[in-house]
Design a protein around this motif. Structure first.
Motif, PDB file in Angstrom:
ATOM      1  N   THR A   6      94.601  48.851  36.047  1.00  0.00           N
ATOM      2  CA  THR A   6      93.745  47.722  36.412  1.00  0.00           C
ATOM      3  C   THR A   6      92.278  48.072  36.269  1.00  0.00           C
ATOM      4  O   THR A   6      91.486  47.292  35.725  1.00  0.00           O
ATOM      5  CB  THR A   6      94.044  47.272  37.854  1.00  0.00           C
ATOM      6  OG1 THR A   6      95.431  46.955  37.966  1.00  0.00           O
ATOM      7  CG2 THR A   6      93.217  46.058  38.228  1.00  0.00           C
ATOM      8  N   GLY A  46      98.335  41.769  47.350  1.00  0.00           N
ATOM      9  CA  GLY A  46      97.904  41.706  45.957  1.00  0.00           C
ATOM     10  C   GLY A  46      96.405  41.782  45.781  1.00  0.00           C
ATOM     11  O   GLY A  46      95.924  42.047  44.676  1.00  0.00           O
ATOM     12  N   ARG A  83      94.912  48.442  46.336  1.00  0.00           N
ATOM     13  CA  ARG A  83      95.517  47.106  46.381  1.00  0.00           C
ATOM     14  C   ARG A  83      96.230  46.933  47.722  1.00  0.00           C
ATOM     15  O   ARG A  83      96.936  47.826  48.192  1.00  0.00           O
ATOM     16  CB  ARG A  83      96.503  46.915  45.228  1.00  0.00           C
ATOM     17  CG  ARG A  83      96.958  45.458  45.074  1.00  0.00           C
ATOM     18  CD  ARG A  83      97.851  45.301  43.858  1.00  0.00           C
ATOM     19  NE  ARG A  83      97.171  45.617  42.611  1.00  0.00           N
ATOM     20  CZ  ARG A  83      96.423  44.755  41.937  1.00  0.00           C
ATOM     21  NH1 ARG A  83      96.228  43.521  42.402  1.00  0.00           N
ATOM     22  NH2 ARG A  83      95.860  45.106  40.784  1.00  0.00           N
ATOM     23  N   ALA A 113     104.847  45.558  34.951  1.00  0.00           N
ATOM     24  CA  ALA A 113     104.247  44.393  35.601  1.00  0.00           C
ATOM     25  C   ALA A 113     104.891  44.236  36.968  1.00  0.00           C
ATOM     26  O   ALA A 113     106.124  44.241  37.083  1.00  0.00           O
ATOM     27  CB  ALA A 113     104.456  43.141  34.758  1.00  0.00           C
ATOM     28  N   ARG A 169     104.767  42.047  40.800  1.00  0.00           N
ATOM     29  CA  ARG A 169     104.295  40.811  41.435  1.00  0.00           C
ATOM     30  C   ARG A 169     104.300  40.964  42.943  1.00  0.00           C
ATOM     31  O   ARG A 169     105.333  41.195  43.564  1.00  0.00           O
ATOM     32  CB  ARG A 169     105.162  39.614  41.026  1.00  0.00           C
ATOM     33  CG  ARG A 169     104.758  38.310  41.724  1.00  0.00           C
ATOM     34  CD  ARG A 169     105.467  37.116  41.146  1.00  0.00           C
ATOM     35  NE  ARG A 169     104.991  36.806  39.807  1.00  0.00           N
ATOM     36  CZ  ARG A 169     103.912  36.063  39.557  1.00  0.00           C
ATOM     37  NH1 ARG A 169     103.203  35.585  40.548  1.00  0.00           N
ATOM     38  NH2 ARG A 169     103.549  35.818  38.321  1.00  0.00           N
ATOM     39  N   VAL A 194     100.240  37.275  43.031  1.00  0.00           N
ATOM     40  CA  VAL A 194      99.461  38.109  42.113  1.00  0.00           C
ATOM     41  C   VAL A 194     100.380  38.968  41.256  1.00  0.00           C
ATOM     42  O   VAL A 194     101.187  39.735  41.779  1.00  0.00           O
ATOM     43  CB  VAL A 194      98.478  39.013  42.889  1.00  0.00           C
ATOM     44  CG1 VAL A 194      97.711  39.908  41.928  1.00  0.00           C
ATOM     45  CG2 VAL A 194      97.523  38.174  43.719  1.00  0.00           C
ATOM     46  N   GLU A 195     100.258  38.838  39.944  1.00  0.00           N
ATOM     47  CA  GLU A 195     100.955  39.736  39.022  1.00  0.00           C
ATOM     48  C   GLU A 195      99.941  40.702  38.443  1.00  0.00           C
ATOM     49  O   GLU A 195      98.891  40.302  37.949  1.00  0.00           O
ATOM     50  CB  GLU A 195     101.648  38.967  37.896  1.00  0.00           C
ATOM     51  CG  GLU A 195     102.427  39.894  36.961  1.00  0.00           C
ATOM     52  CD  GLU A 195     103.285  39.141  35.960  1.00  0.00           C
ATOM     53  OE1 GLU A 195     104.299  38.568  36.370  1.00  0.00           O
ATOM     54  OE2 GLU A 195     102.894  39.143  34.772  1.00  0.00           O
ATOM     55  N   HIS A 196     100.243  41.975  38.524  1.00  0.00           N
ATOM     56  CA  HIS A 196      99.327  42.998  38.043  1.00  0.00           C
ATOM     57  C   HIS A 196     100.137  44.101  37.383  1.00  0.00           C
ATOM     58  O   HIS A 196     101.372  44.103  37.438  1.00  0.00           O
ATOM     59  CB  HIS A 196      98.509  43.568  39.210  1.00  0.00           C
ATOM     60  CG  HIS A 196      99.364  44.136  40.291  1.00  0.00           C
ATOM     61  ND1 HIS A 196      99.994  43.354  41.236  1.00  0.00           N
ATOM     62  CD2 HIS A 196      99.735  45.409  40.580  1.00  0.00           C
ATOM     63  CE1 HIS A 196     100.690  44.106  42.054  1.00  0.00           C
ATOM     64  NE2 HIS A 196     100.565  45.355  41.674  1.00  0.00           N
ATOM     65  N   ARG A 197      99.448  45.033  36.773  1.00  0.00           N
ATOM     66  CA  ARG A 197     100.115  46.130  36.073  1.00  0.00           C
ATOM     67  C   ARG A 197      99.989  47.423  36.849  1.00  0.00           C
ATOM     68  O   ARG A 197      98.969  47.667  37.511  1.00  0.00           O
ATOM     69  CB  ARG A 197      99.524  46.287  34.669  1.00  0.00           C
ATOM     70  CG  ARG A 197      99.763  45.063  33.786  1.00  0.00           C
ATOM     71  CD  ARG A 197      99.259  45.264  32.391  1.00  0.00           C
ATOM     72  NE  ARG A 197      99.640  44.150  31.526  1.00  0.00           N
ATOM     73  CZ  ARG A 197      99.511  44.137  30.209  1.00  0.00           C
ATOM     74  NH1 ARG A 197      99.000  45.195  29.586  1.00  0.00           N
ATOM     75  NH2 ARG A 197      99.885  43.102  29.506  1.00  0.00           N
ATOM     76  N   ASP A 251      97.294  51.296  41.988  1.00  0.00           N
ATOM     77  CA  ASP A 251      98.170  50.838  40.902  1.00  0.00           C
ATOM     78  C   ASP A 251      98.701  52.005  40.076  1.00  0.00           C
ATOM     79  O   ASP A 251      99.735  51.882  39.425  1.00  0.00           O
ATOM     80  CB  ASP A 251      97.422  49.858  39.997  1.00  0.00           C
ATOM     81  CG  ASP A 251      97.148  48.533  40.698  1.00  0.00           C
ATOM     82  OD1 ASP A 251      97.740  48.292  41.765  1.00  0.00           O
ATOM     83  OD2 ASP A 251      96.346  47.737  40.173  1.00  0.00           O
ATOM     84  N   ILE A 266      89.334  40.726  37.929  1.00  0.00           N
ATOM     85  CA  ILE A 266      90.283  41.703  38.463  1.00  0.00           C
ATOM     86  C   ILE A 266      91.438  40.961  39.110  1.00  0.00           C
ATOM     87  O   ILE A 266      91.237  40.103  39.962  1.00  0.00           O
ATOM     88  CB  ILE A 266      89.597  42.629  39.495  1.00  0.00           C
ATOM     89  CG1 ILE A 266      88.506  43.441  38.811  1.00  0.00           C
ATOM     90  CG2 ILE A 266      90.614  43.550  40.146  1.00  0.00           C
ATOM     91  CD1 ILE A 266      87.667  44.258  39.779  1.00  0.00           C
ATOM     92  N   HIS A 267      92.662  41.290  38.668  1.00  0.00           N
ATOM     93  CA  HIS A 267      93.863  40.663  39.235  1.00  0.00           C
ATOM     94  C   HIS A 267      94.713  41.721  39.923  1.00  0.00           C
ATOM     95  O   HIS A 267      94.688  42.888  39.558  1.00  0.00           O
ATOM     96  CB  HIS A 267      94.678  39.981  38.135  1.00  0.00           C
ATOM     97  CG  HIS A 267      93.914  38.886  37.439  1.00  0.00           C
ATOM     98  ND1 HIS A 267      93.654  37.662  38.036  1.00  0.00           N
ATOM     99  CD2 HIS A 267      93.355  38.835  36.205  1.00  0.00           C
ATOM    100  CE1 HIS A 267      92.980  36.903  37.205  1.00  0.00           C
ATOM    101  NE2 HIS A 267      92.792  37.585  36.079  1.00  0.00           N
TER     102      HIS A 267
END
Length: 267
Positions: free
Chosen positions: A93, A127, A145, A187, A189, A193-196, A223, A266-267
C-alpha cells in the motif's frame, strides 16, 4: 524534537510580542513622535519621522511571521499534516519514501501538544490506514491498518486473520510480484475496504491466539504481514494516541529527485 511544541511556542512568542507592540509600544512611539515634533520649530522631515516610528527588529519579525506560523499551526493541528513513510511495514500500500497526507479531523479535533480531543466526529473503522503515537514511545508516530475495533475478537493463525470468529476474505493476485520476490500478493477485504497485502509462504510468522480488543483501544496490523511491528507484538492503540487517517500519497522521494507521478488515494 516535538515540532508541534516548537510551533506552539513560536506562535505564542511572536503573537505576544506583536500584541505588546499594538497596545503598548506603538502608542509610545507615536507619543514620542509628538514630543519630538513639539520641540522643533520646523517639524521633522519624512525620514526623521520614520526613524522615530521604526519598529524594533523583534516586533518587525513577529509581525511578519506570526500570521504565517498561526496558519501553519491551524492547518497542521486541525486540518491536514504531512508524514513520510520510513519503513516497508505497509507495503504494498505504501512504499518507503512515500510522503502522505493525514486527515486530522476525521476522528475529531485535538489540541496540539496535549492531544486532548475537544470535538468528536467519527471513530476509526476496520480497514482505515491510521497514524498514531506509539503507545510505549509517544514521540514516535506509527502508521498501520485498523483491523480490530473495541470489543472485537481478533485471531491470527496460519497467515489468516480472523475477526469475531470469521476469516477475513482474501484472494491470491500474484506470486513473487515485482519488487517483492518470495512474497505472495493478495487482495484482502476488511469491511468495505479492499486492499493489498504481502505474505511470505516460507515464513510461518507470528501465531496469535484470540484476544478481545479493550474499550477505547484499537488493534492494528501492517499490510506487509510478515515484516511489520504491530499490535501482534506490542498490543493495542489507545484512543488518545490517534493522530489521524492517512488518505493520500502526494510525493515520493527515495534520495534522488522528488517524484509526483505516484500521487494516489490510500485504500
Amino acid at each position: 524534537m516535538d515540532f508541534s511544541l516548537l510551533l506552539v511556542v513560536a506562535v505564542a512568542v511572536t503573537g505576544f510580542i506583536w500584541l505588546l507592540d499594538l497596545v503598548w509600544w506603538r502608542p509610545a512611539r507615536r507619543r514620542n513622535l509628538v514630543t519630538v515634533e513639539a520641540g522643533t520649530t520646523e517639524g521633522l522631515d519624512e525620514r526623521a519621522r520614520e526613524k522615530v516610528l521604526k519598529e524594533p527588529w523583534p516586533v518587525d519579525y513577529s509581525r511578519s511571521f506570526f500570521p504565517v506560523l498561526l496558519v501553519v499551526l491551524v492547518l497542521r493541528s486541525f486540518i491536514v499534516e504531512p508524514f513520510q513513510i520510513p519503513s516497508g511495514s505497509m507495503r504494498p500500500t505504501l512504499e518507503v519514501g512515500d510522503f502522505i497526507l493525514v486527515n486530522k479531523f476525521t476522528y475529531g479535533l485535538r489540541l496540539p501538544v496535549v492531544h486532548t480531543r475537544i470535538v468528536e466526529f467519527n471513530e476509526p473503522e476496520r480497514g482505515d490506514v491510521m497514524v498514531f503515537r506509539f503507545p510505549s514511545e509517544p514521540s514516535v508516530n506509527f502508521i498501520k491498518r485498523v483491523v480490530g475495533l473495541p470489543g472485537d475478537r481478533i485471531r491470527y493463525e496460519g497467515k489468516q486473520l480472523y475477526v469475531n470468529g470469521e476469516a477475513v476474505p482474501k484472494s491470491l493476485l500474484e506470486e513473487a510480484p515485482g519488487g517483492a520476490p518470495g512474497e505472495l500478493l493478495l487482495a484482502e477485504r476488511l469491511g468495505a475496504v479492499e486492499h493489498r497485502i504481502y505474505n511470505n509462504p516460507r515464513d510461518p510468522g507470528p501465531q496469535m491466539r484470540e484476544v478481545v480488543v479493550p474499550e477505547g483501544h484499537y488493534f492494528t496490523m501492517g499490510d506487509n504481514r510478515d515484516h511489520s511491528n504491530d499490535s501482534r507484538y506490542w498490543g493495542y492503540v489507545p484512543e488518545e494516541n490517534i493522530v489521524g487517517r492517512a488518505f493520500a500519497v502526494w510525493m515520493h522521494w527515495d534520495g534522488g529527485l522528488p517524484s509526483f507521478t505516484q500521487m494516489r488515494r490510500i485504500h
